[in-house]
Design a protein around this motif. Structure first.
Motif, PDB file in Angstrom:
ATOM      1  N   GLU A  58       8.575   4.203   5.171  1.00 46.25           N
ATOM      2  CA  GLU A  58       8.962   5.472   4.404  1.00 46.25           C
ATOM      3  C   GLU A  58      10.124   4.522   3.032  1.00 46.25           C
ATOM      4  O   GLU A  58      10.647   3.651   3.520  1.00 46.25           O
ATOM      5  N   ARG A  59       9.860   5.348   1.894  1.00 40.45           N
ATOM      6  CA  ARG A  59      10.805   4.913   0.814  1.00 40.45           C
ATOM      7  C   ARG A  59      10.397   3.152   0.393  1.00 40.45           C
ATOM      8  O   ARG A  59      11.050   2.456  -0.001  1.00 40.45           O
ATOM      9  N   ALA A  60       9.132   3.041   0.656  1.00 43.32           N
ATOM     10  CA  ALA A  60       8.525   1.709   0.354  1.00 43.32           C
ATOM     11  C   ALA A  60       8.852   1.363  -1.105  1.00 43.32           C
ATOM     12  O   ALA A  60       8.652   0.005  -1.729  1.00 43.32           O
ATOM     13  N   ALA A  61       8.658   2.284  -2.099  1.00 45.46           N
ATOM     14  CA  ALA A  61       8.660   1.965  -3.583  1.00 45.46           C
ATOM     15  C   ALA A  61      10.195   2.048  -3.903  1.00 45.46           C
ATOM     16  O   ALA A  61      10.605   1.807  -5.143  1.00 45.46           O
ATOM     17  N   HIS A  62      11.356   1.916  -3.152  1.00 44.34           N
ATOM     18  CA  HIS A  62      12.735   2.038  -3.578  1.00 44.34           C
ATOM     19  C   HIS A  62      13.342   0.826  -3.228  1.00 44.34           C
ATOM     20  O   HIS A  62      14.264   0.819  -2.777  1.00 44.34           O
ATOM     21  N   GLY A  63      12.390  -0.333  -3.251  1.00 42.61           N
ATOM     22  CA  GLY A  63      12.916  -1.601  -2.749  1.00 42.61           C
ATOM     23  C   GLY A  63      12.100  -2.647  -3.590  1.00 42.61           C
ATOM     24  O   GLY A  63      11.729  -2.508  -4.517  1.00 42.61           O
ATOM     25  N   LEU A 106       7.778  -5.043  -7.228  1.00 39.98           N
ATOM     26  CA  LEU A 106       6.672  -5.308  -7.235  1.00 39.98           C
ATOM     27  C   LEU A 106       5.690  -4.853  -7.968  1.00 39.98           C
ATOM     28  O   LEU A 106       4.852  -4.814  -9.009  1.00 39.98           O
ATOM     29  N   VAL A 107       5.494  -3.478  -7.756  1.00 35.35           N
ATOM     30  CA  VAL A 107       4.623  -2.507  -8.179  1.00 35.35           C
ATOM     31  C   VAL A 107       4.902  -2.372  -9.750  1.00 35.35           C
ATOM     32  O   VAL A 107       3.911  -2.465 -10.384  1.00 35.35           O
ATOM     33  N   ALA A 123       0.614  -1.306   0.079  1.00 35.28           N
ATOM     34  CA  ALA A 123      -0.050  -0.124  -0.069  1.00 35.28           C
ATOM     35  C   ALA A 123       0.913   1.120  -0.135  1.00 35.28           C
ATOM     36  O   ALA A 123       0.417   2.322  -0.952  1.00 35.28           O
ATOM     37  N   HIS A 124       1.899   1.188   0.872  1.00 33.02           N
ATOM     38  CA  HIS A 124       2.928   2.295   0.759  1.00 33.02           C
ATOM     39  C   HIS A 124       3.444   2.707  -0.471  1.00 33.02           C
ATOM     40  O   HIS A 124       3.706   3.610  -0.822  1.00 33.02           O
ATOM     41  N   ALA A 125       4.152   1.376  -1.203  1.00 30.66           N
ATOM     42  CA  ALA A 125       4.791   1.640  -2.319  1.00 30.66           C
ATOM     43  C   ALA A 125       3.756   2.178  -3.446  1.00 30.66           C
ATOM     44  O   ALA A 125       4.275   2.921  -4.320  1.00 30.66           O
ATOM     45  N   LEU A 126       2.672   1.778  -3.450  1.00 26.20           N
ATOM     46  CA  LEU A 126       1.593   2.162  -4.386  1.00 26.20           C
ATOM     47  C   LEU A 126       1.399   3.688  -4.288  1.00 26.20           C
ATOM     48  O   LEU A 126       1.375   4.292  -5.112  1.00 26.20           O
ATOM     49  N   HIS A 127       1.121   4.053  -3.136  1.00 26.15           N
ATOM     50  CA  HIS A 127       0.906   5.335  -2.486  1.00 26.15           C
ATOM     51  C   HIS A 127       2.131   6.308  -3.065  1.00 26.15           C
ATOM     52  O   HIS A 127       2.148   7.342  -3.536  1.00 26.15           O
ATOM     53  N   GLU A 128       3.438   5.736  -2.762  1.00 28.14           N
ATOM     54  CA  GLU A 128       4.720   6.651  -3.169  1.00 28.14           C
ATOM     55  C   GLU A 128       4.768   6.657  -4.669  1.00 28.14           C
ATOM     56  O   GLU A 128       5.287   7.816  -5.134  1.00 28.14           O
ATOM     57  N   ALA A 129       4.163   5.727  -5.465  1.00 32.29           N
ATOM     58  CA  ALA A 129       4.368   5.548  -6.906  1.00 32.29           C
ATOM     59  C   ALA A 129       3.027   6.558  -7.503  1.00 32.29           C
ATOM     60  O   ALA A 129       3.157   6.563  -8.899  1.00 32.29           O
ATOM     61  N   GLY A 130       2.236   7.225  -6.749  1.00 36.25           N
ATOM     62  CA  GLY A 130       1.344   8.177  -7.186  1.00 36.25           C
ATOM     63  C   GLY A 130      -0.063   7.457  -7.320  1.00 36.25           C
ATOM     64  O   GLY A 130      -0.770   8.310  -7.848  1.00 36.25           O
ATOM     65  N   TYR A 131      -0.301   6.336  -6.830  1.00 39.08           N
ATOM     66  CA  TYR A 131      -1.745   5.915  -6.799  1.00 39.08           C
ATOM     67  C   TYR A 131      -2.266   6.353  -5.644  1.00 39.08           C
ATOM     68  O   TYR A 131      -1.776   6.614  -4.632  1.00 39.08           O
ATOM     69  N   THR A 132      -3.775   6.702  -5.910  1.00 37.11           N
ATOM     70  CA  THR A 132      -4.784   6.610  -4.701  1.00 37.11           C
ATOM     71  C   THR A 132      -5.018   5.552  -4.118  1.00 37.11           C
ATOM     72  O   THR A 132      -5.482   4.585  -4.890  1.00 37.11           O
ATOM     73  N   VAL A 133      -4.629   5.439  -2.965  1.00 31.07           N
ATOM     74  CA  VAL A 133      -4.776   4.175  -2.126  1.00 31.07           C
ATOM     75  C   VAL A 133      -5.749   4.241  -1.011  1.00 31.07           C
ATOM     76  O   VAL A 133      -5.682   5.218  -0.363  1.00 31.07           O
TER      77      VAL A 133
END
Length: 213
Positions: free
Chosen positions: A190-195, A200-201, A21-31
């Motif tokens: 924090e920074r869930a989208a950087h791993g 996965l996203v 959920a955090h990675a999707l949010h950080e990637a710009g999705y409405t979550v």
């Protein structure tokens, strides 16, 4: 769209749901996250973190499908109650899911619990039977996410091969066994989208499993 994260007990599903959920949010999705597990562990995590940067709702009931209208321009991500204990919750969530993800460690124990349980319904059968209550009589796509993957061992390859030979879809992205994930459920993310969750996203986007807007 709505993603149903499912598994038998204690297989890292809630941790994966929070980071996804955090990675999707950080990637710009409405979550919007849903705690559909009677343990309320995702809710407890959000409260301990002082709140997630997206809403976390609760609905661990057999009426989930009738109560919830999925976001049209965003992603609902659901931490579904354990399939072996609360199949009625999984049945309801799967009625409206656009994607189902099974979370499991690459171990023979988890392989058996997912595919050959002695006292509960196999996960694939739970997803397949949802077709009878869905438009078009078609179940949602079902994918496996391997988590708690240890480095330097063959278990991930062996279990991946077994799953693919049994016609399961398996993500290339894997979640490693790291203390930062295991201990995260009392802290903010924090920074869930950087791993690995960012990988996965990206893979879900590439495969057309999720789409922006």
């Amino acid at each position: 769209m709505l993603i149903a994260n499912i598994s038998p007990r204690s297989m890292g599903k809630t941790t994966d749901t929070g980071f996804m959920a955090h990675a999707l949010h950080e990637a710009g999705y409405t979550v919007r996250a849903w705690d559909a597990d009677e343990s309320q562990h995702l809710t407890q995590w959000s409260e301990a973190a002082g709140g997630f940067p997206f809403p976390v709702e609760q609905n661990a009931t057999a009426t989930f499908a009738g109560d919830v209208t999925p976001l049209k321009d965003g992603i609902d991500i659901v931490d579904v109650g354990h399939t072996e204990n609360h199949p009625h919750i999984a049945d309801s969530v799967l009625k409206i899911a656009d994607l189902a993800i099974v979370h499991m460690e690459p171990s023979m124990a988890d392989w058996q619990r997912v595919t050959q349980p002695r006292t509960s319904t196999p996960v694939a059968e739970i997803v397949a039977r949802s077709a009878f209550t869905r438009p078009g009589r078609q179940a949602p796509p079902l994918w496996v996410l391997l988590n708690r993957v240890r480095t330097g061992v063959r278990s991930a390859k062996d279990i991946r091969d077994m799953l693919r030979e049994a016609d399961w879809n398996v993500f290339s992205a894997m979640i490693p066994a790291r203390d930062e994930f295991k201990q995260a459920t009392a802290f903010s993310v924090e920074r869930a989208a950087h791993g690995p969750f960012g990988e996965l996203v990206t893979e879900m986007e590439t495969k057309g499993l999720i789409k922006r807007g």
